[in-house]
Write a protein that holds these residues in place. Structure first.
Motif, PDB file in Angstrom:
ATOM      1  N   UNK A 126     -41.001-108.800 -16.028  1.00  0.00           N
ATOM      2  CA  UNK A 126     -40.161-108.660 -15.051  1.00  0.00           C
ATOM      3  C   UNK A 126     -39.108-108.562 -15.805  1.00  0.00           C
ATOM      4  N   UNK A 127     -39.203-107.887 -17.423  1.00  0.00           N
ATOM      5  CA  UNK A 127     -38.241-106.721 -17.239  1.00  0.00           C
ATOM      6  C   UNK A 127     -38.276-105.045 -17.060  1.00  0.00           C
ATOM      7  N   UNK A 128     -39.942-104.766 -16.731  1.00  0.00           N
ATOM      8  CA  UNK A 128     -40.411-103.302 -16.370  1.00  0.00           C
ATOM      9  C   UNK A 128     -39.636-103.482 -15.272  1.00  0.00           C
ATOM     10  N   UNK A 129     -40.475-104.419 -14.770  1.00  0.00           N
ATOM     11  CA  UNK A 129     -39.515-104.103 -13.326  1.00  0.00           C
ATOM     12  C   UNK A 129     -38.300-104.234 -12.739  1.00  0.00           C
ATOM     13  N   UNK A 130     -37.708-105.175 -13.323  1.00  0.00           N
ATOM     14  CA  UNK A 130     -35.978-105.226 -13.300  1.00  0.00           C
ATOM     15  C   UNK A 130     -35.617-103.560 -13.663  1.00  0.00           C
ATOM     16  N   UNK A 131     -36.010-103.665 -15.278  1.00  0.00           N
ATOM     17  CA  UNK A 131     -35.135-102.195 -15.193  1.00  0.00           C
ATOM     18  C   UNK A 131     -35.919-100.623 -13.679  1.00  0.00           C
ATOM     19  N   UNK A 132     -36.901-100.893 -13.133  1.00  0.00           N
ATOM     20  CA  UNK A 132     -37.774 -99.459 -12.223  1.00  0.00           C
ATOM     21  C   UNK A 132     -36.749-100.135 -10.945  1.00  0.00           C
ATOM     22  N   UNK A 133     -36.440-101.918 -10.451  1.00  0.00           N
ATOM     23  CA  UNK A 133     -35.682-101.490  -9.668  1.00  0.00           C
ATOM     24  C   UNK A 133     -33.696-100.988  -9.978  1.00  0.00           C
ATOM     25  N   UNK A 134     -33.839-101.012 -11.041  1.00  0.00           N
ATOM     26  CA  UNK A 134     -31.905-100.822 -11.609  1.00  0.00           C
ATOM     27  C   UNK A 134     -32.114 -99.291 -11.003  1.00  0.00           C
ATOM     28  N   UNK A 135     -32.892 -98.330 -11.954  1.00  0.00           N
ATOM     29  CA  UNK A 135     -33.032 -97.428 -11.762  1.00  0.00           C
ATOM     30  C   UNK A 135     -32.803 -96.753 -10.271  1.00  0.00           C
ATOM     31  N   UNK A 136     -34.087 -97.030  -8.970  1.00  0.00           N
ATOM     32  CA  UNK A 136     -34.407 -97.434  -7.625  1.00  0.00           C
ATOM     33  C   UNK A 136     -32.896 -97.101  -7.072  1.00  0.00           C
ATOM     34  N   UNK A 137     -31.998 -97.832  -7.597  1.00  0.00           N
ATOM     35  CA  UNK A 137     -31.309 -98.701  -6.696  1.00  0.00           C
ATOM     36  C   UNK A 137     -29.384 -97.681  -7.349  1.00  0.00           C
ATOM     37  N   UNK A 138     -29.935 -97.268  -8.831  1.00  0.00           N
ATOM     38  CA  UNK A 138     -29.240 -96.102  -9.058  1.00  0.00           C
ATOM     39  C   UNK A 138     -28.941 -94.635  -8.646  1.00  0.00           C
TER      40      UNK A 138
END
Length: 143
Positions: free
Chosen positions: A1-13
């Motif tokens: 969950x942690x890694x997926x969340x970080x990756x998704x936030x990066x893509x959004x930014x």
């Protein structure tokens, strides 16, 4: 969950920077079949919008959701009119309104509890029989 969340936030930014729309994207974690403990962990990371697309599953989890600080619960799936009464008091938005009959039922139950329910209309612009949503030709009347 942690890694997926970080990756998704990066893509959004990245997307926001590219299109100069800082803060214009909202992340909704759809919790279909996800254990409440995992949802709680995702919330602890910063997720604030939780979506569910099955009434029965939402009912089994909603007490957990209500206790989550600062989160909004969204209903994202096809909703039958006879099930509106089960979710109307606890969701912040219904994202799948596809008929006048459903909109009227939502309004009736929301009015009963003194609420103006936020909704999104689902439009089936492709005319696909296997998809939910109002036909584009009926959109103006529904709005």
């Amino acid at each position: 969950i942690d890694d997926n969340y970080k990756r998704i936030l990066f893509n959004i930014r990245e997307a926001e920077e590219k299109y100069r729309k800082s803060g214009g994207v909202s992340l909704i974690a759809v919790t279909k079949t996800v254990d409440p403990a995992a949802v709680n962990h995702a919330v602890s990371l910063g997720i604030r919008l939780l979506g569910e697309n099955r009434v029965q599953e939402y009912i089994s989890k909603k007490d957990f959701y209500v206790s989550v600080r600062g989160c909004c619960d969204l209903f994202t799936g096809h909703l039958q009119t006879n099930k509106v009464k089960y979710i109307i008091d606890s969701v912040s938005m219904i994202q799948s309104v596809d008929s006048i009959k459903l909109a009227e039922e939502i309004d009736r139950h929301a009015g009963r509890i003194g609420r103006c329910q936020d909704i999104l209309i689902e439009v089936n612009i492709g005319g696909e029989k296997s998809k939910s949503g109002i036909a584009a030709s009926g959109l103006e009347e529904l709005v």
